[in-house]
Design an enzyme around this catalytic site. Structure first.
Site, PDB file in Angstrom:
ATOM      1  N   ASP A 140       0.834  -1.201   0.000  1.00 34.77           N
ATOM      2  CA  ASP A 140       0.000   0.000   0.000  1.00 34.77           C
ATOM      3  C   ASP A 140       0.869   1.252   0.000  1.00 34.77           C
ATOM      4  O   ASP A 140       2.062   1.211   0.331  1.00 34.77           O
ATOM      5  CB  ASP A 140      -0.955   0.008   1.201  1.00 34.77           C
ATOM      6  CG  ASP A 140      -0.231  -0.058   2.549  1.00 34.77           C
ATOM      7  OD1 ASP A 140       0.838  -0.710   2.627  1.00 34.77           O
ATOM      8  OD2 ASP A 140      -0.720   0.530   3.527  1.00 34.77           O
ATOM      9  N   GLU A 169       0.192  -1.345   5.747  1.00 31.16           N
ATOM     10  CA  GLU A 169       1.268  -0.815   6.573  1.00 31.16           C
ATOM     11  C   GLU A 169       1.112   0.680   6.808  1.00 31.16           C
ATOM     12  O   GLU A 169       1.495   1.193   7.854  1.00 31.16           O
ATOM     13  CB  GLU A 169       2.619  -1.097   5.907  1.00 31.16           C
ATOM     14  CG  GLU A 169       3.844  -0.841   6.796  1.00 31.16           C
ATOM     15  CD  GLU A 169       4.331   0.606   6.786  1.00 31.16           C
ATOM     16  OE1 GLU A 169       5.145   0.970   7.652  1.00 31.16           O
ATOM     17  OE2 GLU A 169       3.900   1.386   5.898  1.00 31.16           O
TER      18      GLU A 169
END
Length: 434
Positions: free
Chosen positions: A83, A147
């Site tokens: 991400d 994350e």
């Protein structure tokens, strides 16, 4: 050594992954699955059997294991997140999800944080498959979701629900270390991360008496909150040295021919010049107010006001952090952790650290490797629940004038192709010998 195809692939994979928009806006607003499927397909082409795992639909993680030649050796975790943080296209020189390759540079959100490292991992694994290479110890590859928010759908989910996939892992590597730091005097420093400050994001709530804005009110929630926020923002946190930071200061002092005595750290930091940036954020705890929420009409005093604070604490100093926040908020303001993760401390005298240092020095003999504590956090925090010691090792050789720190969450994020080539060579060298 990584072949020419690996050098070509790392550029292609970085660009391809950037073009897959995995923006994480928080609150579950993200979909990493297309990037996870891309990574899994590249691993499968190399003969691995990747597993795709989701806690929430679309929030996909990928895990695969490469068997080593020594079954008695502990396994090594190599992980990167899929991400990225949001990007406003109208602020950029190129579209942030174009993955454009121009003038020897790959542009786009994730070029440094951290689809470049994801691409390096894929390129190295595939080069091994072509050459028939097996590492000494088992290597577990993990590409994670989430994350950039809570990690609840990513590394936290994997650590809590799929610990068996990481059986035997005692150490791990991920972002962010082994990059070139130019000190302005001709020296090229490569900080290797061996620690992280803990995450203590705070929610402050002040309660008071709601009333008309025209009347005196000594129980004003906004006033109480503002006073607490001001105290936190103005607080001078005391100096606290962890083993990693102490080692970093000692090695930097030796590099610059300075007195290695640490009785005046602030004075030493001034003498280090630009190199002080590598340690100045990690010699103290910190707490920075970032958000305020209060009221709904200008002539109404609200009964509640809320603030958020980005708090970070050093390994071994969480209790001091909590006690200080108790004191600074005072009796009229409550606080709680909005997000809370541990601080990490990793040894700088381990064989793994020595092998990382040797890999960098082989391909950057002019470089000076020093220990480094990250001021922020990574997925290593969640994987530490499994007893995995984490290091920051995503190697990049960067040209002078390239502001590595500004690339993280910044406008015009980009990475030089030569930096990616260096990263593949160093990562390949380290993993073969780890």
């Amino acid at each position: 050594m990584a072949d020419g195809q690996a050098l070509d692939e790392v550029v292609t994979f970085t660009s391809d992954l950037i073009r897959i928009d995995t923006t994480n806006r928080g609150g579950g607003d993200c979909r990493e699955r297309p990037a996870a499927e891309y990574a899994a397909a590249r691993l499968a082409e190399a003969g691995l059997e990747p597993t795709l795992l989701e806690r929430t639909e679309g929030r996909t993680n990928v895990v695969a294991r490469i068997e080593g030649t020594d079954p008695s050796a502990d396994a090594l975790l190599v992980h990167g997140h899929l991400d990225v943080v949001p990007a406003q296209a109208d602020e950029w020189s190129v579209h942030p999800f174009s993955g454009e390759i121009r003038d020897g540079v790959v542009w786009g959100r994730g070029a440094v944080d951290m689809k470049n490292m994801d691409a390096m991992i894929l390129a190295v694994v595939r080069a091994w498959a072509r050459e028939g290479v097996r590492p000494r110890r088992d290597v577990v590859i993990a590409f994670t979701a989430d994350e950039e928010a809570s990690a609840e759908d990513g590394s936290g989910f994997l650590a809590d629900r799929h610990a068996g996939l990481f059986e035997g892992c005692t150490e791990g590597i991920s972002e962010s270390g082994a990059f070139t730091f130019h000190d302005g005097g001709g020296r090229q420093i490569y900080p290797l991360a061996a620690g992280e400050r803990g995450t203590g994001w705070l929610k402050l709530t002040a309660h008071g008496r709601a009333a008309h804005g025209s009347r005196p009110n000594r129980e004003n929630a906004v006033t109480r909150l503002a006073a607490a926020v001001t105290r936190i923002g103005a607080h001078e946190w005391p100096l606290r040295l962890t083993p990693t930071v102490r080692a970093a200061l000692t090695e930097l002092a030796a590099l610059y021919g300075l007195d290695a005595g640490l009785d005046d750290v602030d004075g030493l930091l001034e003498k280090l010049g630009p190199a002080a940036k590598l340690v100045e954020a990690t010699v103290r705890n910190s707490a920075n107010p970032t958000m305020l929420e209060a009221g709904y009409k200008i002539n109404v005093i609200p009964g509640e006001a809320v603030a958020y604070v980005d708090g970070r604490y050093l390994p071994g100093f969480e209790d001091e952090f909590r006690a200080t926040i108790d004191e600074l908020t005072g009796p009229d303001v409550d606080w709680e952790f909005h997000h809370h993760e541990v601080a990490l401390q990793s040894p700088v005298d381990s064989p793994t650290y020595a092998r990382m240092r040797a890999a960098v020095e082989e391909f950057a003999p002019e470089g000076i490797v020093v220990p480094y504590c990250m001021p922020g956090g990574t997925d290593a925090k969640q994987f530490s629940r499994l007893g995995i010691t984490g290091y920051g090792f995503s190697p990049l050789r960067l040209p002078e004038g390239y502001d590595y720190g500004a690339m993280f969450h910044g406008v015009d994020e980009r990475v030089p192709i030569e930096a990616l080539h260096f990263g593949v060579r160093v990562l390949d060298r380290f993993l073969r010998t780890a």
